[in-house]
Design an enzyme around this catalytic site. Structure first.
Site, PDB file in Angstrom:
ATOM      1  N   ASP A  51     -12.154 -10.261  -0.812  1.00  0.00           N
ATOM      2  CA  ASP A  51     -13.431 -10.371  -0.104  1.00  0.00           C
ATOM      3  C   ASP A  51     -14.402  -9.377  -0.740  1.00  0.00           C
ATOM      4  O   ASP A  51     -13.989  -8.437  -1.403  1.00  0.00           O
ATOM      5  CB  ASP A  51     -13.319 -10.214   1.424  1.00  0.00           C
ATOM      6  CG  ASP A  51     -12.634  -8.956   1.903  1.00  0.00           C
ATOM      7  OD1 ASP A  51     -12.518  -7.984   1.130  1.00  0.00           O
ATOM      8  OD2 ASP A  51     -12.225  -8.921   3.084  1.00  0.00           O
TER       9      ASP A  51
ATOM     10  N   HIS B 299     -10.253  -6.113  -2.237  1.00  0.00           N
ATOM     11  CA  HIS B 299     -11.289  -5.867  -1.219  1.00  0.00           C
ATOM     12  C   HIS B 299     -12.412  -5.112  -1.914  1.00  0.00           C
ATOM     13  O   HIS B 299     -12.312  -3.905  -2.152  1.00  0.00           O
ATOM     14  CB  HIS B 299     -10.721  -5.020  -0.076  1.00  0.00           C
ATOM     15  CG  HIS B 299      -9.713  -5.746   0.750  1.00  0.00           C
ATOM     16  ND1 HIS B 299     -10.029  -6.830   1.545  1.00  0.00           N
ATOM     17  CD2 HIS B 299      -8.375  -5.567   0.897  1.00  0.00           C
ATOM     18  CE1 HIS B 299      -8.935  -7.275   2.159  1.00  0.00           C
ATOM     19  NE2 HIS B 299      -7.926  -6.528   1.771  1.00  0.00           N
TER      20      HIS B 299
ATOM     21  N   GLU C 171      -6.092 -10.752  -1.398  1.00  0.00           N
ATOM     22  CA  GLU C 171      -6.904 -10.503  -0.194  1.00  0.00           C
ATOM     23  C   GLU C 171      -8.397 -10.424  -0.541  1.00  0.00           C
ATOM     24  O   GLU C 171      -9.132  -9.570  -0.018  1.00  0.00           O
ATOM     25  CB  GLU C 171      -6.459  -9.201   0.494  1.00  0.00           C
ATOM     26  CG  GLU C 171      -4.975  -9.152   0.818  1.00  0.00           C
ATOM     27  CD  GLU C 171      -4.536  -7.921   1.614  1.00  0.00           C
ATOM     28  OE1 GLU C 171      -5.381  -7.184   2.157  1.00  0.00           O
ATOM     29  OE2 GLU C 171      -3.301  -7.692   1.691  1.00  0.00           O
TER      30      GLU C 171
ATOM     31  N   GLU D  53       0.815  -1.229   0.000  1.00  0.00           N
ATOM     32  CA  GLU D  53       0.000   0.000   0.000  1.00  0.00           C
ATOM     33  C   GLU D  53       0.846   1.276   0.000  1.00  0.00           C
ATOM     34  O   GLU D  53       0.644   2.165   0.835  1.00  0.00           O
ATOM     35  CB  GLU D  53      -0.975  -0.039   1.189  1.00  0.00           C
ATOM     36  CG  GLU D  53      -1.867  -1.282   1.139  1.00  0.00           C
ATOM     37  CD  GLU D  53      -2.736  -1.502   2.381  1.00  0.00           C
ATOM     38  OE1 GLU D  53      -2.708  -0.658   3.290  1.00  0.00           O
ATOM     39  OE2 GLU D  53      -3.437  -2.523   2.421  1.00  0.00           O
TER      40      GLU D  53
ATOM     41  N   ASN E 296       2.153  -5.060  -3.218  1.00  0.00           N
ATOM     42  CA  ASN E 296       0.760  -5.430  -2.955  1.00  0.00           C
ATOM     43  C   ASN E 296      -0.050  -4.159  -2.679  1.00  0.00           C
ATOM     44  O   ASN E 296       0.434  -3.247  -1.989  1.00  0.00           O
ATOM     45  CB  ASN E 296       0.745  -6.345  -1.714  1.00  0.00           C
ATOM     46  CG  ASN E 296      -0.576  -7.009  -1.432  1.00  0.00           C
ATOM     47  OD1 ASN E 296      -1.208  -7.564  -2.327  1.00  0.00           O
ATOM     48  ND2 ASN E 296      -1.010  -6.972  -0.174  1.00  0.00           N
TER      49      ASN E 296
HETATM   50  O1  9MR Z   1      -7.381  -8.076   8.456  1.00  0.00           O
HETATM   51  C1  9MR Z   1      -6.400  -7.316   9.132  1.00  0.00           C
HETATM   52  C2  9MR Z   1      -6.926  -6.845  10.452  1.00  0.00           C
HETATM   53  O2  9MR Z   1      -7.140  -7.947  11.315  1.00  0.00           O
HETATM   54  C3  9MR Z   1      -5.962  -5.857  11.072  1.00  0.00           C
HETATM   55  O3  9MR Z   1      -6.523  -5.311  12.255  1.00  0.00           O
HETATM   56  C4  9MR Z   1      -5.638  -4.758  10.087  1.00  0.00           C
HETATM   57  C5  9MR Z   1      -4.650  -3.795  10.661  1.00  0.00           C
HETATM   58  O4  9MR Z   1      -4.552  -2.679   9.949  1.00  0.00           O
HETATM   59  O5  9MR Z   1      -5.107  -5.318   8.912  1.00  0.00           O
HETATM   60  C6  9MR Z   1      -5.998  -6.136   8.252  1.00  0.00           C
HETATM   61  O6  9MR Z   1      -5.456  -6.642   7.061  1.00  0.00           O
HETATM   62  C7  9MR Z   1      -5.141  -5.688   6.052  1.00  0.00           C
HETATM   63  C8  9MR Z   1      -3.936  -6.201   5.315  1.00  0.00           C
HETATM   64  O7  9MR Z   1      -2.886  -6.466   6.204  1.00  0.00           O
HETATM   65  C9  9MR Z   1      -3.487  -5.231   4.240  1.00  0.00           C
HETATM   66  N1  9MR Z   1      -4.583  -4.915   3.354  1.00  0.00           N
HETATM   67  C10 9MR Z   1      -5.830  -4.515   3.969  1.00  0.00           C
HETATM   68  C11 9MR Z   1      -6.257  -5.541   5.009  1.00  0.00           C
HETATM   69  C12 9MR Z   1      -7.602  -5.178   5.607  1.00  0.00           C
HETATM   70  O8  9MR Z   1      -7.500  -3.986   6.323  1.00  0.00           O
END
Ligand code: 9MR
Length: 338
Positions: free
Chosen positions: A263, A232, A261, A155, A196
């Protein structure tokens, strides 16, 4: 869905031996696990805690998927929240599970502005660079040979395609990206190294920026091997325009792509019509990947509505996964795997 080829490694061996694939697709049936209807890796984000405490969660994961991505366990904020105090317990448990069950692992993620410990963010530039190099080297070496792909940078772009204003960007400048890929490659030359991001499914200023950066890095000989398209999605915003063409153009740079990722969230409560729209989004995500030769992986961000980040972050939305909270396959699952 698009029918493809089960038993990915066997197929590769067959082709290698015979020079031709002698192959028959199995009868379509939900009794065939998702991982066996394609030669792509099919994965899910997982949490070590649920893997340990929920046998039904573990059973569905083991049956349906052949890649796992630690949802939080490999992030800097988990591994070294306090300087010098490492906690590898969750990451180790997931890697052990993967090895025992012949799953591959996508390491997630080495360089991210979020879940970044305050002590790291506070470092001056010179020290930050040394600490970043050490972080990457330590983590990647620990799992050397056991991680198929690493999300090295996560990101790093804004929606308009400019660089996100992170501590790494501010203190180390544009060049930090090439450096971190080189450090990760030196620590484990066998892992495929990815950039990513989210909202890069279709063609837009952000995916253009990723395309341009990957092109530049490849020209410079930087060891980047893949682009992770998070996917997402929400049924409220339409399916991303030009998804398949975008995957294809990224692979034209000589790299793999992966859906990392996936969903598809829906405004709650779900009903039949919303679940049907969700099924069509998942199916398009799946089919687009199947149609692009170098789309090597389809990983969902969790597989069950029992555990999902969505309701915490998007109040009023949820039910974003392939299985419901009772681990029953939803229409999205059966659309892909009838
Ligand atoms: O799903 C993850 C969540 O449990 C965490 O609290 C969060 C922290 O910022 O990160 C989420 O996963 C993210 C991923 O690492 C990067 N892309 C977006 C995902 C959803 O926020």
């Amino acid at each position: 869905m698009v029918h493809a080829i089960p038993v990915k490694r066997a197929l590769v061996a067959m082709v290698a031996l015979a020079g031709v694939a002698v192959w028959q697709a199995p009868a379509a049936s939900a009794s065939v696990p998702l991982k066996d209807i394609t030669h792509r890796y099919v994965g899910s984000a997982v949490a070590a805690s649920y893997l340990a405490s929920e046998p039904d969660y573990r059973a569905v994961l083991t049956r349906e998927f052949d890649n796992v991505t630690p949802e939080n366990e490999m992030k800097w904020g988990t591994i070294e929240a306090v300087r010098g105090q490492y906690d590898w317990s969750g990451a180790d448990a997931i890697v052990r599970y993967a090895q025992a069950h012949h799953k591959t692992v996508r390491g997630h993620t080495l360089v991210w502005h979020s879940q970044l410990p305050d002590w790291v963010a506070a470092l001056p530039a010179g020290e930050l660079r040394r600490v970043l190099r050490d972080h990457i080297t330590t983590e990647v070496k620990r799992y050397k040979g056991k991680i198929r792909a690493w999300d090295v940078v996560n990101e790093i772009f804004n929606e308009d395609g400019t660089r996100r204003d992170t501590v790494f960007q501010q203190k180390l400048g544009d060049g930090f990206v090439a450096d971190v890929f080189r450090w990760a490659h030196a620590a484990d030359p066998s892992a495929t190294l990815y950039i990513n991001d989210y909202n890069i499914e279709g063609k837009n200023p952000k995916s253009d920026a990723v395309y341009d950066l990957v092109k530049t890095l490849r020209r410079q000989g930087v060891p980047i091997g893949g682009v992770g398209v998070q996917a997402h999605l929400s049924i409220q915003y339409g399916f991303p325009e030009g998804y398949q063409a975008n995957l294809k153009r990224l692979t034209s740079l000589g790299v793999d792509v992966a859906v990392t990722e996936a969903d598809v969230r829906i405004p709650t409560p779900p009903d039949a019509a919303k679940l049907d729209t969700q099924a069509s989004y998942f199916d398009q995500l799946w089919d687009g990947c199947q149609a692009v030769r170098k789309c090597v992986e389809f990983t969902a961000w969790g597989f069950t509505d029992r555990h999902s980040w969505v309701p915490d972050v998007f109040p009023g939305e949820g039910a974003a996964c392939l299985f419901d909270a009772d681990l029953k396959p939803k229409p999205a699952y059966t659309r892909i795997n009838p």
